[in-house]
Design a protein around this motif. Sequence first.
Motif, PDB file in Angstrom:
ATOM      1  N   ASN A 146       0.837  -1.201   0.000  1.00 20.83           N
ATOM      2  CA  ASN A 146       0.000   0.000   0.000  1.00 20.83           C
ATOM      3  C   ASN A 146       0.874   1.255   0.000  1.00 20.83           C
ATOM      4  OD1 ASN A 146      -2.418   1.490   0.126  1.00 20.83           O
ATOM      5  ND2 ASN A 146      -2.271   1.630   2.343  1.00 20.83           N
ATOM      6  N   GLU A 147       1.871   1.272   0.866  1.00 21.69           N
ATOM      7  CA  GLU A 147       2.759   2.426   0.949  1.00 21.69           C
ATOM      8  C   GLU A 147       3.552   2.619  -0.343  1.00 21.69           C
ATOM      9  OE1 GLU A 147       2.484   0.005   3.163  1.00 21.69           O
ATOM     10  OE2 GLU A 147       2.151   0.880   5.142  1.00 21.69           O
ATOM     11  N   ILE A 148       3.966   1.520  -0.970  1.00 19.26           N
ATOM     12  CA  ILE A 148       4.690   1.604  -2.244  1.00 19.26           C
ATOM     13  C   ILE A 148       3.793   2.250  -3.300  1.00 19.26           C
ATOM     14  CG2 ILE A 148       5.602   0.231  -4.170  1.00 19.26           C
ATOM     15  CD1 ILE A 148       6.611  -1.779  -2.003  1.00 19.26           C
ATOM     16  N   GLY A 149       2.549   1.820  -3.380  1.00 15.22           N
ATOM     17  CA  GLY A 149       1.617   2.387  -4.359  1.00 15.22           C
ATOM     18  C   GLY A 149       1.369   3.861  -4.136  1.00 15.22           C
ATOM     19  N   GLN A 150       1.169   4.253  -2.869  1.00 16.72           N
ATOM     20  CA  GLN A 150       0.929   5.666  -2.571  1.00 16.72           C
ATOM     21  C   GLN A 150       2.146   6.522  -2.910  1.00 16.72           C
ATOM     22  OE1 GLN A 150      -0.396   5.989   1.493  1.00 16.72           O
ATOM     23  NE2 GLN A 150      -2.267   4.835   1.100  1.00 16.72           N
ATOM     24  N   ALA A 151       3.326   6.044  -2.546  1.00 20.02           N
ATOM     25  CA  ALA A 151       4.553   6.805  -2.832  1.00 20.02           C
ATOM     26  C   ALA A 151       4.766   6.922  -4.341  1.00 20.02           C
ATOM     27  CB  ALA A 151       5.752   6.137  -2.166  1.00 20.02           C
ATOM     28  N   ALA A 152       4.533   5.838  -5.063  1.00 16.97           N
ATOM     29  CA  ALA A 152       4.705   5.867  -6.520  1.00 16.97           C
ATOM     30  C   ALA A 152       3.731   6.862  -7.157  1.00 16.97           C
ATOM     31  CB  ALA A 152       4.502   4.468  -7.093  1.00 16.97           C
ATOM     32  N   ALA A 153       2.497   6.877  -6.677  1.00 22.12           N
ATOM     33  CA  ALA A 153       1.507   7.809  -7.219  1.00 22.12           C
ATOM     34  C   ALA A 153       1.930   9.259  -6.979  1.00 22.12           C
ATOM     35  CB  ALA A 153       0.134   7.543  -6.604  1.00 22.12           C
ATOM     36  N   ARG A 154       2.436   9.549  -5.774  1.00 26.01           N
ATOM     37  CA  ARG A 154       2.892  10.924  -5.483  1.00 26.01           C
ATOM     38  C   ARG A 154       4.054  11.326  -6.395  1.00 26.01           C
ATOM     39  NH1 ARG A 154       1.841   9.207  -0.173  1.00 26.01           N
ATOM     40  NH2 ARG A 154       4.025   8.681   0.156  1.00 26.01           N
ATOM     41  N   ILE A 155       4.984  10.404  -6.607  1.00 24.20           N
ATOM     42  CA  ILE A 155       6.141  10.699  -7.467  1.00 24.20           C
ATOM     43  C   ILE A 155       5.679  10.952  -8.902  1.00 24.20           C
ATOM     44  CG2 ILE A 155       8.230   9.700  -8.489  1.00 24.20           C
ATOM     45  CD1 ILE A 155       8.606   8.245  -5.731  1.00 24.20           C
ATOM     46  N   ILE A 156       4.791  10.109  -9.402  1.00 21.60           N
ATOM     47  CA  ILE A 156       4.291  10.259 -10.774  1.00 21.60           C
ATOM     48  C   ILE A 156       3.520  11.566 -10.927  1.00 21.60           C
ATOM     49  CG2 ILE A 156       2.644   9.316 -12.459  1.00 21.60           C
ATOM     50  CD1 ILE A 156       3.514   6.502 -11.373  1.00 21.60           C
ATOM     51  N   PRO A 158      11.416  19.956  -7.223  1.00 22.48           N
ATOM     52  CA  PRO A 158      12.726  19.286  -7.259  1.00 22.48           C
ATOM     53  C   PRO A 158      13.135  18.719  -5.892  1.00 22.48           C
ATOM     54  CG  PRO A 158      13.015  21.664  -7.322  1.00 22.48           C
ATOM     55  CD  PRO A 158      11.530  21.394  -7.386  1.00 22.48           C
ATOM     56  N   GLU A 159      12.490  19.170  -4.834  1.00 24.39           N
ATOM     57  CA  GLU A 159      12.817  18.703  -3.480  1.00 24.39           C
ATOM     58  C   GLU A 159      12.119  17.378  -3.130  1.00 24.39           C
ATOM     59  OE1 GLU A 159      14.982  20.337  -1.390  1.00 24.39           O
ATOM     60  OE2 GLU A 159      15.367  21.583  -3.165  1.00 24.39           O
ATOM     61  N   MET A 160      11.152  16.969  -3.953  1.00 27.62           N
ATOM     62  CA  MET A 160      10.405  15.762  -3.634  1.00 27.62           C
ATOM     63  C   MET A 160      11.301  14.539  -3.754  1.00 27.62           C
ATOM     64  SD  MET A 160       6.874  14.364  -5.153  1.00 27.62           S
ATOM     65  CE  MET A 160       5.995  13.124  -4.291  1.00 27.62           C
ATOM     66  N   GLN A 161      11.205  13.683  -2.733  1.00 26.79           N
ATOM     67  CA  GLN A 161      11.986  12.447  -2.730  1.00 26.79           C
ATOM     68  C   GLN A 161      11.502  11.520  -3.835  1.00 26.79           C
ATOM     69  OE1 GLN A 161      11.359  11.106   1.377  1.00 26.79           O
ATOM     70  NE2 GLN A 161      13.563  10.786   1.405  1.00 26.79           N
ATOM     71  N   THR A 162      12.447  10.965  -4.578  1.00 30.54           N
ATOM     72  CA  THR A 162      12.097   9.960  -5.582  1.00 30.54           C
ATOM     73  C   THR A 162      12.648   8.599  -5.197  1.00 30.54           C
ATOM     74  OG1 THR A 162      14.026  10.549  -6.893  1.00 30.54           O
ATOM     75  CG2 THR A 162      11.935  11.622  -7.474  1.00 30.54           C
ATOM     76  N   GLN A 163      13.380   8.559  -4.102  1.00 29.16           N
ATOM     77  CA  GLN A 163      13.885   7.288  -3.588  1.00 29.16           C
ATOM     78  C   GLN A 163      13.448   7.197  -2.125  1.00 29.16           C
ATOM     79  OE1 GLN A 163      18.169   6.774  -3.597  1.00 29.16           O
ATOM     80  NE2 GLN A 163      17.866   4.636  -4.132  1.00 29.16           N
ATOM     81  N   ILE A 164      12.659   6.185  -1.825  1.00 31.12           N
ATOM     82  CA  ILE A 164      12.062   6.051  -0.498  1.00 31.12           C
ATOM     83  C   ILE A 164      12.390   4.669   0.051  1.00 31.12           C
ATOM     84  CG2 ILE A 164       9.879   6.008   0.758  1.00 31.12           C
ATOM     85  CD1 ILE A 164       8.798   7.852  -1.517  1.00 31.12           C
ATOM     86  N   THR A 165      12.744   4.606   1.324  1.00 30.31           N
ATOM     87  CA  THR A 165      13.030   3.328   1.977  1.00 30.31           C
ATOM     88  C   THR A 165      11.869   2.959   2.892  1.00 30.31           C
ATOM     89  OG1 THR A 165      15.400   3.794   1.933  1.00 30.31           O
ATOM     90  CG2 THR A 165      14.643   2.102   3.480  1.00 30.31           C
ATOM     91  N   LEU A 166      11.332   1.773   2.689  1.00 27.13           N
ATOM     92  CA  LEU A 166      10.254   1.262   3.524  1.00 27.13           C
ATOM     93  C   LEU A 166      10.749   0.002   4.235  1.00 27.13           C
ATOM     94  CD1 LEU A 166       7.366   1.659   0.945  1.00 27.13           C
ATOM     95  CD2 LEU A 166       7.839   3.137   2.890  1.00 27.13           C
ATOM     96  N   THR A 167      10.182  -0.275   5.380  1.00 22.57           N
ATOM     97  CA  THR A 167      10.612  -1.429   6.162  1.00 22.57           C
ATOM     98  C   THR A 167       9.477  -2.440   6.281  1.00 22.57           C
ATOM     99  OG1 THR A 167      12.076   0.008   7.440  1.00 22.57           O
ATOM    100  CG2 THR A 167      11.581  -2.154   8.378  1.00 22.57           C
TER     101      THR A 167
END
Length: 107
Positions: free
Chosen positions: A63-73, A83-92
């Motif tokens: 779920n978190e991967i999908g939400q983060a991907a949608a925000r990046i897209i 330009p400050e938006m993170q495009t590489q995110i670490t989830l645990t």
Amino acid sequence: MLERSPDLDFLYYSNDMIGAGGLLHLIDQGIDIPGQIGLAGFNNVELLQGLPRQLATMDACRNEIGQAAARIILNQAQPEPDPEMQTQITLTPTLSLGDTLRRRRQG
């Protein structure tokens, strides 16, 4: 699998839906879970909360991967992306032990 390898003591399923089927089959066969065999699945599917035993599972943060991907897209689709938006995110990922794993006895 149990006929071929009767000493098998653990099954790790590729996803929770298959794990749920395995759990129900083993219960139907009268096999003691987790006494005789332990089980675990993958993906932490909430739909399975009603099983007779709570399947151990790994939550891979889908779920978190999908939400983060949608925000990046969405950001990249803007005329002027932030330009400050993170495009590489670490989830645990997290492990939910459920009722289908043997536990070491403290003593």
